[in-house]
Design an enzyme around this catalytic site. Sequence first.
Site, PDB file in Angstrom:
ATOM      1  N   GLN A  10      62.858  69.557   3.655  1.00 42.28           N
ATOM      2  CA  GLN A  10      63.467  71.384   3.894  1.00 42.28           C
ATOM      3  C   GLN A  10      62.281  72.127   2.758  1.00 42.28           C
ATOM      4  OE1 GLN A  10      67.506  72.486   4.374  1.00 42.28           O
ATOM      5  NE2 GLN A  10      67.325  73.839   4.421  1.00 42.28           N
ATOM      6  N   SER A  95      65.248  64.761   0.695  1.00 51.66           N
ATOM      7  CA  SER A  95      66.301  64.575   1.060  1.00 51.66           C
ATOM      8  C   SER A  95      66.653  65.055   2.334  1.00 51.66           C
ATOM      9  CB  SER A  95      65.990  66.446   0.297  1.00 51.66           C
ATOM     10  OG  SER A  95      67.506  67.324   0.428  1.00 51.66           O
ATOM     11  N   LEU A  96      66.872  65.744   3.350  1.00 49.76           N
ATOM     12  CA  LEU A  96      67.248  65.849   4.523  1.00 49.76           C
ATOM     13  C   LEU A  96      66.110  64.051   4.521  1.00 49.76           C
ATOM     14  CD1 LEU A  96      65.476  66.216   6.553  1.00 49.76           C
ATOM     15  CD2 LEU A  96      65.313  68.588   5.410  1.00 49.76           C
ATOM     16  N   ARG A 120      75.216  68.652   8.241  1.00 49.18           N
ATOM     17  CA  ARG A 120      74.873  68.402   6.271  1.00 49.18           C
ATOM     18  C   ARG A 120      74.829  69.907   6.460  1.00 49.18           C
ATOM     19  NH1 ARG A 120      70.117  67.178   3.824  1.00 49.18           N
ATOM     20  NH2 ARG A 120      70.455  66.558   2.501  1.00 49.18           N
ATOM     21  N   HIS A 204      71.812  69.859  -3.725  1.00 49.74           N
ATOM     22  CA  HIS A 204      71.825  68.927  -5.093  1.00 49.74           C
ATOM     23  C   HIS A 204      72.647  69.511  -6.554  1.00 49.74           C
ATOM     24  CE1 HIS A 204      69.349  66.907  -1.895  1.00 49.74           C
ATOM     25  NE2 HIS A 204      68.532  67.690  -1.724  1.00 49.74           N
ATOM     26  N   GLN A 253      74.365  61.412  -2.284  1.00 49.44           N
ATOM     27  CA  GLN A 253      72.505  62.241  -2.140  1.00 49.44           C
ATOM     28  C   GLN A 253      73.166  64.122  -2.241  1.00 49.44           C
ATOM     29  OE1 GLN A 253      70.457  64.358   0.331  1.00 49.44           O
ATOM     30  NE2 GLN A 253      69.610  62.456   0.976  1.00 49.44           N
TER      31      GLN A 253
END
Length: 319
Positions: A10, A95-96, A120, A204, A253
């Site tokens: 992102q 991440s994503l 998510r 996170h 995660q």
Amino acid sequence: MTAAFTFPGQGSQAVGMGKALADAFPAARAVFDEVDAALGEKLTAIIWDGPAETLQLTENAQPALMAVSLATLRVLESEAGVSVARDAAFVAGHSLGEYSALAAAGALSISDTARLLRTRGRAMQKAVPVGVGAMAALLGLDYDTAVAIAAEAAQGQVCGAANDNGGGQVVVSGNTEAVDRAVEIAKGRGAKRAMLLPVSAPFHCALMQPAADAMAEALAGVTINAPLVPLVANVLAAPIISPDEIRRRLVEQVTGTVRWRESVTFMAGQGVKLFVEIGAGKVLSGLVRRIADGAIGTAVGSPNDIAGVKDAIAAARAG
């Protein structure tokens, strides 16, 4: 020379991303159509026409970035003869981007990945009320120093390292007051810059536990296959292939640190010299060059990039 395929997270989104690929190549258009069908709405209209503030919503940005990455990969496969199984020693995503990497390696279907990322994105946004959490970038400090600053700033609240991006860039995340304290402490500890980030939630960190719970439920309902090549997992900075472990690490995660610096260092240590960033933007390519001496970071996200990346991968294949 060995290659790894990486997938952006992102922040790399931009209105219009992927449209030139979809206009030029049926393989790319098919991915966008599949994502629209999976979500039951025209996400492509938001990706290509905006407005930017709608695309930037976490629930839209996450599946949108995945769609662009997978559309780009399909064009590399159809037009440049690229094969994940043959040409990549590892896949990894920020991440994503980890979900994009798993879809690229055949561990997840594109439709399931789109729905998982929509879930998510919504769960991460809902986990913490607006204003309660924040994130800040600490620049010019090593990871251990940033972790110590976050611990000092917590004072009974949540504050921890969210992203270890490499190149002296660590992002901390947690309660707004604690993150504010971390920024001030970092300025006094020699940080080149310490600044709050324009994000909608504190990703996170432990405040994301409700989102982790939501993802545990969502991931339990999808099929995960063994990937064609190992995934270097964000929370481990080490390769995994077991579907059960992939499922577990994707849940971890959500609240865990994205260990990108260590992930790139690991892959470089395994002989990877070429890091191909597949999708929107060039953020990861820039980080790679700052993390691993002699590494080549190249990005592909438009028709104009295809030929150069084809040549780079061919050179890697030839050794």
